[in-house]
Design an enzyme around this catalytic site. Sequence first.
Site, short mmCIF file in Angstrom:
data_model
loop_
_atom_site.label_atom_id
_atom_site.label_comp_id
_atom_site.label_asym_id
_atom_site.label_seq_id
_atom_site.Cartn_x
_atom_site.Cartn_y
_atom_site.Cartn_z
N ARG A 109 0.96 -15.82 -10.18
CA ARG A 109 0.78 -17.17 -9.66
C ARG A 109 -0.46 -17.25 -8.76
O ARG A 109 -1.18 -18.25 -8.76
CB ARG A 109 2.03 -17.60 -8.88
CG ARG A 109 2.06 -19.07 -8.53
CD ARG A 109 3.32 -19.44 -7.75
NE ARG A 109 3.45 -20.87 -7.59
CZ ARG A 109 4.13 -21.66 -8.39
NH1 ARG A 109 4.78 -21.16 -9.43
NH2 ARG A 109 4.19 -22.97 -8.18
N TYR A 214 8.32 -10.04 -17.62
CA TYR A 214 7.11 -10.08 -18.43
C TYR A 214 5.94 -9.44 -17.69
O TYR A 214 5.96 -9.30 -16.46
CB TYR A 214 6.75 -11.50 -18.87
CG TYR A 214 6.65 -12.55 -17.78
CD1 TYR A 214 5.47 -12.75 -17.06
CD2 TYR A 214 7.74 -13.39 -17.50
CE1 TYR A 214 5.37 -13.74 -16.10
CE2 TYR A 214 7.64 -14.38 -16.53
CZ TYR A 214 6.46 -14.56 -15.84
OH TYR A 214 6.37 -15.54 -14.89
N ASP A 293 6.66 -31.30 -8.46
CA ASP A 293 7.96 -31.08 -7.84
C ASP A 293 8.34 -32.20 -6.87
O ASP A 293 9.52 -32.40 -6.57
CB ASP A 293 7.98 -29.75 -7.10
CG ASP A 293 8.17 -28.56 -8.03
OD1 ASP A 293 8.49 -28.78 -9.21
OD2 ASP A 293 8.02 -27.42 -7.57
#
Length: 392
Positions: A109, A214, A293
């Site tokens: 991220r 992952y 969000d």
Amino acid sequence: MPDEHPRVAVIGAGIGGLTVAGALTARGFPVQVYEQASAFSRIGAGIQQSANAVKVLRELGLEPTLRARGFVPASFVHRAAGTGEVTNDIPLGARAEGRYGAPYLALHRGDLHDVLLAAVPAGAIHRGRRLVGLEQPGDGVELAFADGSRARADVVVGADGVHSLVRETLFGPHELRFSGKAGYRATLPASALGGERLDDNTKWWGPDRHLIVYYLTAARDEVYAMGTVPEPDFDLESWSAKGDVDVFCAAFADFHPTVRTLLGSVPLVHKWALADRDPLPRWSDGDVVVMGDAAHPMMPHMGQGAAMAVEDAAVLVRCLEAAAGDWSGALRRFEETRRARTSEMQAISAGNSFARTGKDAVDFVYGYDAWTTPLAGAPAPTTTSTPGGNDR
């Protein structure tokens, strides 16, 4: 002139806020970004950007850098928790890129944030600016910050996350709906696994919990693990709170040996309560709008929360470009264009059934193109017909 670009203030410099700021900058809009944090920190977290998100970022010129930093998994494998039996295998890699027109990328991220940050002029980003007030006196929007500073804009975009002050100022409190589950996440070097072989991208399904694993880099040298666990009394919605590694490992003690080996190598874990909200009836008021969000928080079960914010950014920019001076009308058009898709994505994610055993909704999710999807109120395509003949 009524068709001049408006001055846009973006509240929040997260993934959604930086994407919309970068897209606005690329199209000549004057934009300023206000972020409450005084500095950006690289907290361990992975993120997946499927084709629907990458198509947006491609238009910002970011795809080559993201490909170089991230990892392109060959497939998304779903496995039963105890046996490791494959219940579904979604093709990614070149096959998905050919089908959906863009790659599926997994990356840290922090890397995605860094790339987006570089797409916005440094002078347009103001750190340490916590919004405390917002007013619309009739000619623009007035912003007040905790440090005593003020700013003015023609349009304000609230990209300030799940605890959005912009949303609360516009519409009042809108309580989070806690799921009764906690999310645990960790990053670790692949070398810590002692040669344990991992799938490129795996979701391990248990009866009441799951774990997603992952790689984060093209070199496969960093791994991300995110698990959800029932914890009915936990309600701390914090991105930076730390969890207990032993509790994390114990929660998956009945899972496949590969999972146990992986979690036994985790050095540090973060923890947050999983929550969403019912879809908002409105996203905008006058010349102020919320996105990402702040408008439609969702469970992390599909890896699409950030992707929805990225999609929002492209559609919002298109609506502002077509506004001809009617900024509030453009914001209403944006929410009308996006509401049905984001509401459905919230519902699918809350149900946590996406792709477990079938291909349900995969095309719906990955095939979307925010740059070409019809905007609300756009004229329908016309055809020319002749009596008694076929459309030409």
